[in-house]
Write a protein that holds these residues in place. Structure first.
Motif, PDB file in Angstrom:
ATOM      1  N   LYS A 156      -1.759  -6.215  12.138  1.00  0.00           N
ATOM      2  CA  LYS A 156      -1.392  -5.659  10.827  1.00  0.00           C
ATOM      3  C   LYS A 156      -2.688  -5.267  10.140  1.00  0.00           C
ATOM      4  O   LYS A 156      -3.565  -6.110   9.922  1.00  0.00           O
ATOM      5  N   LYS A 158      -4.759  -3.795   6.993  1.00  0.00           N
ATOM      6  CA  LYS A 158      -4.711  -3.594   5.550  1.00  0.00           C
ATOM      7  C   LYS A 158      -5.372  -2.268   5.211  1.00  0.00           C
ATOM      8  O   LYS A 158      -6.530  -2.031   5.573  1.00  0.00           O
ATOM      9  N   ASP A 182      -0.315  -2.226   6.103  1.00  0.00           N
ATOM     10  CA  ASP A 182       0.049  -2.738   4.779  1.00  0.00           C
ATOM     11  C   ASP A 182      -0.890  -2.128   3.744  1.00  0.00           C
ATOM     12  O   ASP A 182      -2.086  -2.419   3.732  1.00  0.00           O
ATOM     13  N   ASN A 184      -0.482  -2.511   0.467  1.00  0.00           N
ATOM     14  CA  ASN A 184      -0.561  -3.383  -0.725  1.00  0.00           C
ATOM     15  C   ASN A 184      -0.565  -2.585  -2.036  1.00  0.00           C
ATOM     16  O   ASN A 184      -1.397  -2.817  -2.906  1.00  0.00           O
ATOM     17  N   GLU A 209       4.023  -1.077   5.164  1.00  0.00           N
ATOM     18  CA  GLU A 209       4.425  -2.064   4.166  1.00  0.00           C
ATOM     19  C   GLU A 209       3.889  -1.644   2.793  1.00  0.00           C
ATOM     20  O   GLU A 209       2.702  -1.315   2.653  1.00  0.00           O
ATOM     21  N   ASP A 234       7.230  -5.279   0.043  1.00  0.00           N
ATOM     22  CA  ASP A 234       6.635  -6.616  -0.096  1.00  0.00           C
ATOM     23  C   ASP A 234       6.530  -6.938  -1.594  1.00  0.00           C
ATOM     24  O   ASP A 234       7.361  -7.689  -2.122  1.00  0.00           O
ATOM     25  N   GLU A 235       5.559  -6.331  -2.283  1.00  0.00           N
ATOM     26  CA  GLU A 235       5.409  -6.624  -3.710  1.00  0.00           C
ATOM     27  C   GLU A 235       6.650  -6.201  -4.513  1.00  0.00           C
ATOM     28  O   GLU A 235       6.836  -6.656  -5.645  1.00  0.00           O
ATOM     29  N   ASN A 254       9.984  -7.748   3.204  1.00  0.00           N
ATOM     30  CA  ASN A 254       9.108  -8.833   3.656  1.00  0.00           C
ATOM     31  C   ASN A 254       9.385 -10.050   2.774  1.00  0.00           C
ATOM     32  O   ASN A 254       9.087 -10.046   1.579  1.00  0.00           O
ATOM     33  N   LYS A 256       8.719 -13.898   1.770  1.00  0.00           N
ATOM     34  CA  LYS A 256       7.701 -14.952   1.851  1.00  0.00           C
ATOM     35  C   LYS A 256       8.186 -16.162   1.062  1.00  0.00           C
ATOM     36  O   LYS A 256       8.702 -15.999  -0.050  1.00  0.00           O
TER      37      LYS A 256
HETATM   38 MG    MG Z   1       2.066  -7.246   2.233  1.00  0.00          MG
END
Ligand code: MG
Length: 345
Positions: A156, A158, A182, A184, A209, A234-235, A254, A256
């Motif tokens: 993965k 970033k 990802d 972010n 992502e 994700d976020e 995603n 968590k």
């Molecule tokens: Mg993430």
């Protein structure tokens, strides 16, 4: 009978490498470890607070101090009621909530002498491969990290800095492994995001992502309509109530434990996402093998795993789930599947 005793401890976890994502760089992480002792059994839990969600070790300890009276109001074996009371104690602070819920489920499963995955009726042979994350760095150092990640079949990467193309070219120069990207929330222009995604689709990338900020819902839906690659939230998603609004905006989520507030809410999220035909990834923050093992116990239920937070640590205070050629290998230890690591701890 004596009430359950909650103990809380902040521990600094040192990272093997400085960890860079689009929001910043860190060399260590302060996580909060809890234990609930009752009837001779100790349940253990961990919070990996994240500044993206207005959390710190201090805010986590503060929440835990206020929530400790809940442990006297409900018997521990009524974990459903106690779990809801923890979630509803105050808004946010989901890492603190996760620590309590992990400890609660650890206690309950130890009490019944069962590994969590067996309590949930899951087949440990069905765990997915986990990806290994390569944080943002210079392209040369990211190449070095790719070499160190040799045992892991999926990487993965970033992205979300100005250097995205150079990074991917550098990584593709040293490996042809499957890559997950990802960003972010790092891409803030939809046209630019589309151009990046179209190019990444030619570089053996499996999915993207969180390409754009969570607040840019319409822009992300626009991107998804045109994107040749699946988009994973994700976020944009923390708990079960966030999932319905993502239909049509993302292809998957995603989950968590540190965002959901624990195991019980993560299980609700998995079932809701399945009912909406969203793909499911199980991810993590920087966490020790305690919280990672708890998440891994749920992994037979999901499509993708990114449970590598413990692999980024220089020293791990717990041991539990391991990784064999990328595959998550659950332990048969009663509870969430981790024990205190006396050698390093
Ligand atoms: Mg993430």
């Amino acid at each position: 009978m004596k009430n359950p005793q909650l103990e809380v401890e902040i521990r600094e976890l040192k990272l093997r490498h400085a960890w860079g994502i689009s929001r910043g760089v860190a060399t260590s992480k302060e996580n909060v470890f809890v234990s609930i002792e009752h009837e001779g059994i100790v349940g253990m839990g961990e919070a990996g607070p994240n500044s993206r969600y207005d959390e710190s070790a201090e805010s986590t300890v503060d929440f835990l101090d206020k929530a400790r009276t809940l442990l006297n109001k409900y018997p521990l074996w009524h974990f459903e009621d106690l779990g809801w009371a923890i979630l509803e104690q105050a808004p946010g602070q989901t890492a603190a909530k996760a620590a309590l819920d992990i400890a609660l489920m650890d206690w309950f499963c130890k009490k019944h002498d069962l590994p969590l995955y067996r309590f949930l009726g899951l087949n440990p042979a069905l765990t997915p491969l986990t990806s290994f994350s390569i944080g943002i760095d210079t392209p040369e150092r990211m190449q070095q990290k790719v070499h160190e990640a040799a045992p892991y079949p999926i990487l993965k990467i970033k992205l979300g800095s100005d250097n995205d193309e150079a990074i991917i070219r550098a990584i593709r120069a040293v490996t042809d492994k499957t890559i997950r990207v990802d960003a972010n929330e790092g891409w803030t222009d939809r046209q630019e995001a589309l151009e990046k995604v179209e190019w990444l689709a030619t570089e053996k990338v499996e999915f993207i992502e969180q390409p754009m900020p969570a607040a840019m819902v319409d822009e992300t839906a626009w991107l998804r309509e045109r994107s040749p690659l699946p988009l994973i939230a994700d976020e944009s998603v923390k708990g079960s109530k966030d999932i319905h609004q993502l239909k049509g905006v993302f292809d998957g989520i995603n989950i968590k434990l540190m965002k959901s507030g624990g195991i019980q809410e993560a299980l609700r999220m998995i079932r809701i996402a399945r009912s909406l035909d969203l793909s499911i990834m199980l991810g993590c923050m920087v966490e020790s093998s305690l919280a990672i093992s708890a998440a891994a116990a749920l992994s037979p239920l999901v499509d993708y795993a990114d449970l590598d937070g413990n692999l980024l640590l220089a020293e791990d205070p717990y041991r539990g789930v391991t990784v064999a050629e990328g595959k998550l290998m659950l332990t048969d230890v009663a509870g969430v599947g981790a024990v205190f690591n006396e050698i390093d701890g």
